[in-house]
Design an enzyme around this catalytic site. Structure first.
Site, PDB file in Angstrom:
ATOM      1  CG  ASP A  29      -2.010  -1.089   0.856  1.00  0.00           C
ATOM      2  OD1 ASP A  29      -2.405  -1.210  -0.006  1.00  0.00           O
ATOM      3  OD2 ASP A  29      -2.342  -1.354   2.148  1.00  0.00           O
ATOM      4  CG  ASP A 105     -20.768  -5.522   3.430  1.00  0.00           C
ATOM      5  OD1 ASP A 105     -19.812  -4.878   2.929  1.00  0.00           O
ATOM      6  OD2 ASP A 105     -21.786  -5.757   2.738  1.00  0.00           O
ATOM      7  CE  LYS A 107     -10.639  -4.595   0.897  1.00  0.00           C
ATOM      8  NZ  LYS A 107     -10.163  -5.695   0.658  1.00  0.00           N
ATOM      9  CE  LYS A 285     -19.910  -2.535   0.131  1.00  0.00           C
ATOM     10  NZ  LYS A 285     -20.359  -4.110  -0.082  1.00  0.00           N
ATOM     11  CB  CYS A 403      18.064 -36.930  14.099  1.00  0.00           C
ATOM     12  SG  CYS A 403      17.176 -36.623  15.425  1.00  0.00           S
ATOM     13  CB  CYS A 406      19.246 -39.429  18.065  1.00  0.00           C
ATOM     14  SG  CYS A 406      18.802 -39.600  16.461  1.00  0.00           S
ATOM     15  CB  CYS A 421      14.765 -38.510  13.239  1.00  0.00           C
ATOM     16  SG  CYS A 421      15.711 -39.695  14.320  1.00  0.00           S
ATOM     17  CB  CYS A 426      14.958 -40.292  17.844  1.00  0.00           C
ATOM     18  SG  CYS A 426      15.221 -38.537  18.203  1.00  0.00           S
TER      19      CYS A 426
HETATM   20  S1  IVH Z   1     -18.087  -4.372  -2.467  1.00  0.00           S
HETATM   21  C1  IVH Z   1     -18.533  -1.179  -5.599  1.00  0.00           C
HETATM   22  N1  IVH Z   1     -17.782  -5.602  -0.160  1.00  0.00           N
HETATM   23  O1  IVH Z   1     -12.080  -5.952  -1.835  1.00  0.00           O
HETATM   24  C2  IVH Z   1     -18.184  -2.055  -4.422  1.00  0.00           C
HETATM   25  N2  IVH Z   1     -16.058  -5.641  -1.831  1.00  0.00           N
HETATM   26  O2  IVH Z   1      -9.777  -4.481  -2.479  1.00  0.00           O
HETATM   27  C3  IVH Z   1     -17.672  -2.952  -4.909  1.00  0.00           C
HETATM   28  N3  IVH Z   1     -14.213  -6.947  -1.226  1.00  0.00           N
HETATM   29  O3  IVH Z   1     -12.578  -5.493  -5.092  1.00  0.00           O
HETATM   30  C4  IVH Z   1     -17.076  -3.860  -3.823  1.00  0.00           C
HETATM   31  N4  IVH Z   1     -14.967  -7.417   0.539  1.00  0.00           N
HETATM   32  O4  IVH Z   1     -13.305  -7.844  -4.634  1.00  0.00           O
HETATM   33  C5  IVH Z   1     -17.219  -5.107  -1.578  1.00  0.00           C
HETATM   34  N5  IVH Z   1     -17.733  -6.363   1.877  1.00  0.00           N
HETATM   35  C6  IVH Z   1     -17.143  -6.108   0.455  1.00  0.00           C
HETATM   36  C7  IVH Z   1     -15.847  -6.822   0.100  1.00  0.00           C
HETATM   37  C8  IVH Z   1     -15.498  -6.415  -1.047  1.00  0.00           C
HETATM   38  C9  IVH Z   1     -14.017  -7.694   0.223  1.00  0.00           C
HETATM   39  C10 IVH Z   1     -13.049  -7.034  -2.164  1.00  0.00           C
HETATM   40  C11 IVH Z   1     -13.716  -6.797  -3.497  1.00  0.00           C
HETATM   41  C12 IVH Z   1     -12.859  -5.564  -3.901  1.00  0.00           C
HETATM   42  C13 IVH Z   1     -11.735  -5.717  -3.141  1.00  0.00           C
HETATM   43  C14 IVH Z   1     -10.774  -4.275  -2.891  1.00  0.00           C
END
Ligand code: IVH
Length: 665
Positions: A29, A105, A107, A285, A403, A406, A421, A426
């Site tokens: 990153d 939600d 990841k 989102k 080993c 032993c 071994c 042993c």
């Molecule tokens: S939504 C427009 N929800 O993480 C939003 N993606 O690093 C589209 N990913 O490409 C994705 N958990 O493959 C969404 N709860 C989650 C996710 C998730 C993992 C993945 C997904 C994305 C990647 C990016």
């Protein structure tokens, strides 16, 4: 910028295509952001093939490729509240006057897939690939149990629907998979993501089928709604995905305003270890699909969604030296002795290097600075060396061929990955066998830790597990620092084990190669006692599910060994002679017999004890919640499983109700 681009391409390939990363996610990153910053400053110098413009890695040769209906974008990442606020403010500025709500939600960290349903029927599945083009993995995806082959419910269904989500392995399934791989002498997986990705991207679908993959849906791609009413909000999309039979990420929540999002992120982060799967952040989102459309995408990611990442459970430290541990089956396991360092809140000073091939593959050397990681409850492991920090005088590691315990010459079987071994006497092999015999996986004899086992073995008083049962109070009191209380406690737990060990426990305790807890359970269901098992031939053994030629021949050669036969004779004379569970149960029927039971929350006794008690009553501990579960036993602070069980109508027991059932025969 060129250097950064080349490095990022290389690391992308290592991570996505080869599943063999060389640097930590954080370091990746950092490189990525450095390039992004430079590109912002010097837009003219951005190469059209810059890694900031693509997602995912390359493609694996051998699988057919196909374009996605619409591109599968990656997500921009934020690492702090400040960065998240900046992202959110950009969204708010672009949508003046509109109140913003967000679907959030966890990841997931697995393999991203797109599964296309035509008129409600699964038609095709693709991996994300490079975002534009993916690998066709329809056959493998059909084997995933949480992918509905056709949408559930009455319809009308969309004429065409691209469901997007992640194929993952739950932590306990991953642990079991690795245990099984180890039992069978096969490759150990570094983390659930690699195991999941490897299973799906296989030309041989038997591999996918044999791994307990799950697909969790979190979004849709191209949708032709046809007769169905289109969704206008993401939370509605999620509800429909659920009603169509998909598993969705746990704990998804609609949040209004930034503060609620931040509280949500903090709460998921705090409970991170409690989720059944690895979670590396939360995804946020915009809920309104119209707002999403208005915000659109940058060259590489949506402007309406973002990944809020948790700090990784990875760290860098110095590998002081490589130590070889000799296991009870004689296997040499290389262990990295590290300068102690904090990883995800735990001090780590040792990590596994798995075997010789893994050391060679990653070219790990003594004196290297290495990246280590803890994934869930898995043993810490060395991801790889940081090559730029390698000392000049560094030399490749030479795996020892004798080993260390032993001094006998070791051997590596053809086709096998482990050095061993072969010396039956042993001292380390004997000691580890004794430790295994009394361990949780064996007879679970408590009271003496491994340093006492070592003393007992060193003194020569105990050289076989049967010797343990001949120990007297006087024998024990001869040892320095052994008090009467401790000695009596140990004798009492030996006595208890002698009387109440189950056949499964004893089979497992013997430490037959390739026979772990799962196989022992199977054998204990099939055979009346150790005599009947010892008399079975390889052909009969192989007719049992999950027992191949290798395991069968390991069992028969164990019982062909005169020393092992003598051990059985001694066990019988000692009265350590359990019979098959069915026979035990026939004497004492129990309402839990044959029922699947799952535990959740905190119980007044350790979880593994509760599981053993359930097993002893003839119940089968379950790995997770499903419709087939008979009982969920809920302790304190039970969490998400309880709700799930309720929604499926599964009977829920308190701990005391469970105890009553346990003792109601
Ligand atoms: S939504 C427009 N929800 O993480 C939003 N993606 O690093 C589209 N990913 O490409 C994705 N958990 O493959 C969404 N709860 C989650 C996710 C998730 C993992 C993945 C997904 C994305 C990647 C990016």
């Amino acid at each position: 910028m060129e250097w950064l681009a080349a490095e990022l391409h290389r690391h992308n390939y290592l991570y996505h295509t080869l599943d063999a990363p060389e640097i930590s996610d954080d370091e990746y990153d950092a490189l990525f952001r450095e390039l992004e910053a430079l590109e912002r400053e010097y837009p003219d110098l951005r190469s059209p093939s810059s890694p900031t413009l693509r997602v995912g890695g390359g493609l694996l040769e051998g699988l057919a490729k196909k374009d996605h209906g619409s591109r599968m974008y990656g997500l921009e990442k934020v690492f702090s509240k400040t960065e998240w606020r900046a992202f959110a403010e950009r969204m708010a500025r672009a949508l003046p006057g509109r109140p913003l709500s967000f679907w959030c939600d966890p990841k997931l960290d697995g393999l991203a897939l797109e599964i296309v349903f035509e008129n409600g029927v699964l038609a095709e599945a693709l991996t994300r690939g490079d975002g534009t083009r993916g690998e066709v993995v329809t056959r493998a995806v059909r084997t995933i149990r949480t992918v509905p082959p056709r949408l559930r419910g009455e319809g009308p269904f969309p004429a065409s629907l691209a469901v997007r989500g992640e194929a993952i392995l739950y932590k306990h399934d991953f642990a079991q998979l690795n245990k099984r791989q180890e039992e069978l002498g096969r490759k150990i997986f570094a983390n659930p993501r690699n195991a999941a990705a490897g299973a799906v991207r296989q030309l041989d679908i038997a591999v996918a089928r044999s791994r307990p993959l799950r697909f969790l849906a979190y979004n849709v791609g191209n949708v032709d709604w046809g007769e169905a009413v289109p969704s206008t909000r993401h939370h509605d999309v999620m509800e429909r995905l659920k009603s169509w039979g998909f598993l969705t990420p746990p704990d998804g929540k609609l949040c209004s305003g930034l503060k609620e999002v931040e509280e949500y992120a903090a709460s998921v982060r705090m409970r991170r270890q409690l989720f059944p799967m690895e979670i590396d952040g939360v995804v946020i989102k915009l809920d309104s699909l119209e707002d999403q459309k208005d915000l659109d995408y940058t060259a590489s990611a949506p402007r309406f969604a973002v990944a809020f990442k948790f700090p990784a459970n990875q760290a860098r430290t110095r590998l002081e030296r490589i130590e070889i541990q000799v296991g009870r089956t004689g296997v040499f396991t290389p262990v990295a002795v590290l300068a102690p360092t904090l990883v995800g809140g735990v001090v780590v000073s040792r990590a596994t290097l798995h075997n010789e091939d893994e050391i060679v593959r990653r070219d790990v050397r003594e004196g290297d600075t290495v990246i280590i990681q803890r994934a869930g409850d898995v043993i810490p492991e060395v991801v790889g060396p940081v090559l730029s920090m390698r000392p000049e005088n560094s030399v490749s590691y030479v795996f020892p061929n004798v080993c260390p315990a032993c001094g006998e010459k070791g051997y590596r079987e053809s086709g096998g990955i482990a050095w061993r071994c072969g010396n039956l006497s042993c001292p380390d092999v004997r000691l580890r066998s004794l430790e295994h015999f009394v361990s949780r996986a064996g007879l679970d004899i408590q009271g003496l830790g491994s340093s006492w086992m070592e003393k007992l073995a060193d003194s020569g008083r105990v050289s076989s597990p049967a010797d343990l049962f001949d120990l007297t109070l006087d024998d024990l009191l001869k040892f320095e620092r052994m008090g009467e209380t401790l000695a009596r406690k140990f004798l009492a737990s030996l006595e208890k084990a002698r009387q109440s060990a189950s056949l499964k426990q004893l089979i497992c305790a013997l430490g037959i190669r390739h026979v772990g807890e799962q196989t022992a359970r199977l054998l204990a269901e099939r055979y009346r006692d150790l005599d009947e098992l010892a008399g079975s031939d390889a052909e009969t053994l192989q007719s049992l599910p999950d027992i191949g030629p290798e395991v069968a021949s390991s069992i028969t050669s164990f019982f062909d060994n005169a020393g092992n036969r003598a051990l059985l004779t001694r066990f019988r004379a000692l009265g350590l002679w359990p019979r098959r569970q069915a026979e035990e149960n026939a004497r004492a029927p129990n309402p839990l017999r044959g029922k699947s039971v799952l535990f959740t929350g905190t119980l007044s006794l350790p979880r593994h004890r509760a599981r053993q008690l359930a097993e002893a009553a003839g119940a089968m501990p379950a790995g997770g919640i499903s419709r087939n579960l008979d009982y969920l036993v809920a302790g304190e602070s039970p969490g998400g499983k309880l709700e799930k069980a309720r929604s499926l109508g599964i009977p829920i027991l308190t701990e005391s109700e469970f105890m009553r059932l346990l003792h109601s025969d």
